[in-house]
Design a protein around this motif. Sequence first.
Motif, PDB file in Angstrom:
ATOM      1  N   ALA A 165       0.811  -1.226   0.000  1.00  0.00           N
ATOM      2  CA  ALA A 165       0.000   0.000   0.000  1.00  0.00           C
ATOM      3  C   ALA A 165       0.842   1.272   0.000  1.00  0.00           C
ATOM      4  CB  ALA A 165      -0.966  -0.001   1.181  1.00  0.00           C
ATOM      5  N   ALA A 166       1.778   1.402   0.918  1.00  0.00           N
ATOM      6  CA  ALA A 166       2.548   2.652   1.025  1.00  0.00           C
ATOM      7  C   ALA A 166       3.403   2.873  -0.218  1.00  0.00           C
ATOM      8  CB  ALA A 166       3.416   2.635   2.279  1.00  0.00           C
ATOM      9  N   ARG A 167       4.069   1.837  -0.691  1.00  0.00           N
ATOM     10  CA  ARG A 167       4.929   1.994  -1.872  1.00  0.00           C
ATOM     11  C   ARG A 167       4.094   2.270  -3.124  1.00  0.00           C
ATOM     12  NH1 ARG A 167       9.342   4.048  -4.082  1.00  0.00           N
ATOM     13  NH2 ARG A 167      10.320   2.669  -5.598  1.00  0.00           N
ATOM     14  N   TRP A 168       2.955   1.555  -3.267  1.00  0.00           N
ATOM     15  CA  TRP A 168       2.083   1.828  -4.407  1.00  0.00           C
ATOM     16  C   TRP A 168       1.632   3.280  -4.394  1.00  0.00           C
ATOM     17  CZ3 TRP A 168      -2.878   3.690  -4.344  1.00  0.00           C
ATOM     18  CH2 TRP A 168      -3.505   3.786  -5.585  1.00  0.00           C
ATOM     19  N   ARG A 169       1.234   3.775  -3.233  1.00  0.00           N
ATOM     20  CA  ARG A 169       0.761   5.156  -3.105  1.00  0.00           C
ATOM     21  C   ARG A 169       1.864   6.135  -3.537  1.00  0.00           C
ATOM     22  NH1 ARG A 169      -3.781   6.504   0.029  1.00  0.00           N
ATOM     23  NH2 ARG A 169      -3.977   8.732   0.355  1.00  0.00           N
ATOM     24  N   GLU A 170       3.088   5.859  -3.112  1.00  0.00           N
ATOM     25  CA  GLU A 170       4.226   6.699  -3.480  1.00  0.00           C
ATOM     26  C   GLU A 170       4.442   6.674  -5.005  1.00  0.00           C
ATOM     27  OE1 GLU A 170       9.058   6.403  -2.864  1.00  0.00           O
ATOM     28  OE2 GLU A 170       7.751   5.536  -1.335  1.00  0.00           O
ATOM     29  N   LEU A 171       4.434   5.491  -5.593  1.00  0.00           N
ATOM     30  CA  LEU A 171       4.669   5.368  -7.035  1.00  0.00           C
ATOM     31  C   LEU A 171       3.510   5.945  -7.850  1.00  0.00           C
ATOM     32  CD1 LEU A 171       6.253   1.806  -7.221  1.00  0.00           C
ATOM     33  CD2 LEU A 171       7.427   3.996  -7.564  1.00  0.00           C
TER      34      LEU A 171
END
Length: 148
Positions: free
Chosen positions: A14-20
Amino acid sequence: MGEVTVRAIEERDAARWRELFTAYGVFYETAFDDAVLDGVWAWLMDAEHPLFCLVAERGTEVVGFAHVREQPDTFTAGPGWFLDDLYTAPESRGTGAGSALIEAIADHARTRGGGTVRWITAADNERAQRVYDRVATRTSWVTYEKEV
């Protein structure tokens, strides 16, 4: 850093997807607010929603994603596929992550009846077009939009 692998997105991303995905929006001069980020994430976590996401990893780091959906193809009366969004983190471009995502989409489509995978990109996104020209056929179709 390792070879690129592709897998389905998971809750832990979730956090990495949101960043990307936020960076993808910035690339296309769009600021996604929390409602959009939360809404798309909810779609991705809903197994019944037609949009799904694959992520590219190098080692244990997610370095890219592809949002894809199945759509009926009226020219074949079979499945078709639309790649809505593909993004690779700038530091991972040129590592094969984008190509690996496209090939994984093709594999996914192949196991579900085949069909054509289609996508668009900005006319000035020449770096992406160099990749796309290697892995797919450029068409002569013109895209239109109408906001409603």
